[in-house]
Design an enzyme around this catalytic site. Structure first.
Site, PDB file in Angstrom:
ATOM      1  N   GLU A 130      12.012   2.603  14.252  1.00 16.63           N
ATOM      2  CA  GLU A 130      11.093   3.662  13.805  1.00 16.63           C
ATOM      3  C   GLU A 130       9.857   3.654  14.676  1.00 16.63           C
ATOM      4  OE1 GLU A 130       9.661   2.862   9.798  1.00 16.63           O
ATOM      5  OE2 GLU A 130       9.495   0.718  10.235  1.00 16.63           O
ATOM      6  N   LYS A 183       6.389  -1.779   2.136  1.00 10.75           N
ATOM      7  CA  LYS A 183       5.160  -1.188   2.690  1.00 10.75           C
ATOM      8  C   LYS A 183       4.033  -2.195   2.483  1.00 10.75           C
ATOM      9  CE  LYS A 183       3.127   3.412   3.150  1.00 10.75           C
ATOM     10  NZ  LYS A 183       3.139   3.425   4.604  1.00 10.75           N
ATOM     11  N   LEU A 219      10.879   1.482   7.335  1.00  9.60           N
ATOM     12  CA  LEU A 219      10.281   1.890   6.069  1.00  9.60           C
ATOM     13  C   LEU A 219      11.063   3.096   5.538  1.00  9.60           C
ATOM     14  CD1 LEU A 219       7.670   1.254   4.316  1.00  9.60           C
ATOM     15  CD2 LEU A 219       6.942   3.489   5.134  1.00  9.60           C
ATOM     16  N   TYR A 235       0.833  -1.204   0.000  1.00 10.74           N
ATOM     17  CA  TYR A 235       0.000   0.000   0.000  1.00 10.74           C
ATOM     18  C   TYR A 235       0.866   1.251   0.000  1.00 10.74           C
ATOM     19  CZ  TYR A 235       0.774   1.133   4.961  1.00 10.74           C
ATOM     20  OH  TYR A 235       1.339   1.503   6.149  1.00 10.74           O
TER      21      TYR A 235
HETATM   22  N1  PMP Z   1       7.385   4.079   9.058  1.00 11.87           N
HETATM   23  C1  PMP Z   1       6.209   3.414   9.039  1.00 11.87           C
HETATM   24  C2  PMP Z   1       6.135   2.074   9.692  1.00 11.87           C
HETATM   25  C3  PMP Z   1       5.086   3.985   8.416  1.00 11.87           C
HETATM   26  O1  PMP Z   1       3.918   3.316   8.377  1.00 11.87           O
HETATM   27  C4  PMP Z   1       5.191   5.274   7.837  1.00 11.87           C
HETATM   28  C5  PMP Z   1       3.998   5.926   7.183  1.00 11.87           C
HETATM   29  N2  PMP Z   1       3.781   5.409   5.914  1.00 11.87           N
HETATM   30  C6  PMP Z   1       6.430   5.932   7.885  1.00 11.87           C
HETATM   31  C7  PMP Z   1       7.503   5.305   8.495  1.00 11.87           C
HETATM   32  C8  PMP Z   1       6.616   7.299   7.270  1.00 11.87           C
HETATM   33  O2  PMP Z   1       6.634   7.218   5.867  1.00 11.87           O
HETATM   34  P1  PMP Z   1       6.217   8.461   4.941  1.00 11.87           P
HETATM   35  O3  PMP Z   1       7.067   9.611   5.335  1.00 11.87           O
HETATM   36  O4  PMP Z   1       6.482   7.984   3.575  1.00 11.87           O
HETATM   37  O5  PMP Z   1       4.765   8.721   5.220  1.00 11.87           O
END
Ligand code: PMP
Length: 290
Positions: A178, A146, A202, A31
């Site tokens: 994270e 993701k 991620l 996703y």
């Molecule tokens: N880490 C995780 C586990 C997430 O779900 C997200 C949100 N998608 C992020 C980091 C931040 O990613 P982004 O800056 O692309 O929204």
């Protein structure tokens, strides 16, 4: 028409999928969430690139070219009754006729999108920062994908909610990974620290923007493993995501972040980074609108 399912634009309440969809049975899909400001998607190419990497990792053939994705996304954005949006995209391996772990043959991926109003942090969260807890990272070894298999993130976020906090930041083998749905940055002695983009986190789109802004403005930073002790002794902590942007963590496990008069308040580096981020986002959107 705030949704799209397998070729059709439709109201979200009318979108139906098979219970034999592999996304439902196995969490077998990927996703993306793309923030949209004044009907302009922010960093759409980067999101589509990350989705391709996720689908490659899951061995799902991307059902659309980037031009096709852009056309679907832009049509959904146009049809929505609100200007600032979060577009959700999900691709699963598709609906089988039986339940078997191995990849089915001849099954078409399910493509599902919907858009909703973009909900950012509250004014209080923006001004005061958020409370966070630490948690053991219980997830798998491919957190760079993701994937919609998110029960580890779900259980971790619920720990935060149970503790009356907005986010849980995860530690694996003594090092920061994270947040449950965010990347985490730490400031120590004026240097911005964040873990490298490896299989344990991620690769956040906002993470990249923050590092680009740090480089552009000459703010010192280091991308390297960040030890738990450094997190606990941080002068400042912040989280990033496409919907939260740059948001200060001001208490961690019930203790104020930082020392002295700054303790428990969003710090100067965090506030500066959020200001750079907001200015950059506004500039990109202004150019997109021309
Ligand atoms: N880490 C995780 C586990 C997430 O779900 C997200 C949100 N998608 C992020 C980091 C931040 O990613 P982004 O800056 O692309 O929204």
């Amino acid at each position: 028409m705030n949704a799209y399912l397998n070729g059709q634009f439709l109201p979200l309440s009318e979108a139906k999928i098979s219970p034999l969809d592999r996304g439902f049975l196995f969490g077998d899909g990927g996703y993306e969430v793309i923030p949209v400001y004044s009907r302009h998607p922010f960093r759409i190419d980067e999101h589509l690139r990350r989705m391709q990497a996720t689908l490659d990792g899951l061995r799902i053939v991307n059902p659309h070219s980037n031009d096709e994705w852009r056309a679907i996304i832009l049509r959904l954005i146009e049809a929505a009754g609100f200007a600032d949006q979060a577009v959700y995209i999900q691709v699963t391996r598709g609906a089988d006729i039986r339940r078997d772990h191995a990849f089915p043959q001849g099954v078409t991926p399910t493509v599902f999108l919907f858009t909703a109003p973009l909900v950012g942090p509250t004014r209080t969260q923006r001004e005061a920062g958020i409370a966070a807890i630490t948690a053991t990272d219980i997830r798998w070894d491919r957190c760079d994908l993701k994937s919609v298999s998110m029960v580890g993130n779900v259980l971790t976020r619920q720990l935060a909610v149970d503790a009356g906090c907005a986010e849980a930041i995860m530690l694996r083998d003594g090092f920061l990974t994270e947040g449950s749905s965010t990347n985490v940055f730490c400031v120590r002695n004026g240097i911005i620290l964040c873990p490298p983009k490896d299989n344990r986190i991620l690769p956040g789109i906002t993470y990249d923007v923050v590092l680009e802004l740090a480089a552009r403005h000459g703010a010192p930073f280091a991308v390297r493993p960040v030890a738990e002790a450094e997190v606990r002794a941080a002068d400042e902590l912040w989280i990033t995501s496409s919907t939260k942007e740059v948001l200060a963590i001001t208490t961690l496990d019930g203790k104020p972040v930082g020392q002295g008069a700054q303790a428990g308040k969003p710090g100067p580096v965090t506030r500066q980074m959020h200001a750079w981020y907001a200015a950059f986002r506004d500039e990109v959107m202004r150019v997109a609108a021309v």
